[in-house]
Design an enzyme around this catalytic site. Structure first.
Site, PDB file in Angstrom:
ATOM      1  CB  CYS A  26      -1.006  -0.045   1.148  1.00 24.05           C
ATOM      2  SG  CYS A  26      -2.395   1.086   0.918  1.00 24.05           S
ATOM      3  CG  HIS A  50      -3.476  -3.851   3.337  1.00 29.50           C
ATOM      4  ND1 HIS A  50      -2.462  -3.349   4.125  1.00 29.50           N
ATOM      5  CD2 HIS A  50      -4.086  -2.777   2.782  1.00 29.50           C
ATOM      6  CE1 HIS A  50      -2.463  -2.036   4.059  1.00 29.50           C
ATOM      7  NE2 HIS A  50      -3.432  -1.662   3.245  1.00 29.50           N
ATOM      8  CD  GLU A  81      -1.176  -6.315   5.617  1.00 32.80           C
ATOM      9  OE1 GLU A  81      -1.464  -5.134   5.856  1.00 32.80           O
ATOM     10  OE2 GLU A  81      -0.727  -6.681   4.517  1.00 32.80           O
TER      11      GLU A  81
END
Length: 186
Positions: free
Chosen positions: A75, A162, A164
């Protein structure tokens, strides 16, 4: 083996990156982005530039790109990479966080092993509008033309989404691929 350096750019998900790395057994140390580059140099085998609120708060993060290590930007980390190498970042037309269907254009490097389409969780408040010279388009969506980019020669990669978060399909794969790239670079 040296750990990977996770740069905290004041993003709300950096702790999730650290946790995912731990869960998939990748050794990583989180640092704030105000650590001078000379303190980072020689201590890590790769750098992950985490997310954050704005380029204005990137501190030394752009300077870490000059250390010759493999880099993965997430990002805001992608935006730091793009602007450092001459690309442009502007406000996106879709804004805040949400699910996005991404088309993988190049399965090389960090996107190895993914199918042609994946669902991801991303913020498009800002996005790379113009990719920097020397970079290859890795993924795109109908929202953003540059969802992921890479410079294979420099081992520098970035994703808008993202990996994660649990909403992203097989996000761990981005980190495992990056881990392999850092080991191949030794």
């Amino acid at each position: 083996m040296l750990p990977i350096c996770l740069v905290n750019n004041f993003g709300q998900f950096n702790h999730l990156i650290k946790r995912m790395l731990r869960d998939i057994e990748i050794d990583a140390v989180m640092i704030k982005n105000d650590v001078p580059p000379e303190e980072v140099e020689g201590s890590y085998r790769g750098i992950i530039l985490g997310g954050g609120p704005s380029l204005d708060r990137a501190n030394h993060a752009p300077d870490y790109l000059d250390l010759g290590l493999p880099v993965l930007g997430i990002c805001l980390g992608l935006h730091i990479i793009a602007t450092r190498y001459g690309g442009t970042v502007n406000p996106g037309k879709m804004g805040g966080f949400g699910g996005v269907e991404v088309e993988i254009v190049d399965h090389t490097g960090i996107l190895e092993g993914y199918p042609d389409r994946i669902s991801v969780w991303a913020s498009h408040a800002d996005e790379v509008k113009e990719m920097p010279e020397g970079f290859t388009l890795l993924a795109r969506s109908n929202i953003c033309g540059n969802e992921a980019i890479g410079n294979f020669e420099k081992n520098i990669y970035g994703v808008q989404w993202h990996p994660e978060v649990s909403h992203t399909t097989e996000g761990y794969r981005v980190f495992k691929n990056f881990d392999r790239i850092t080991q191949d670079n030794l």
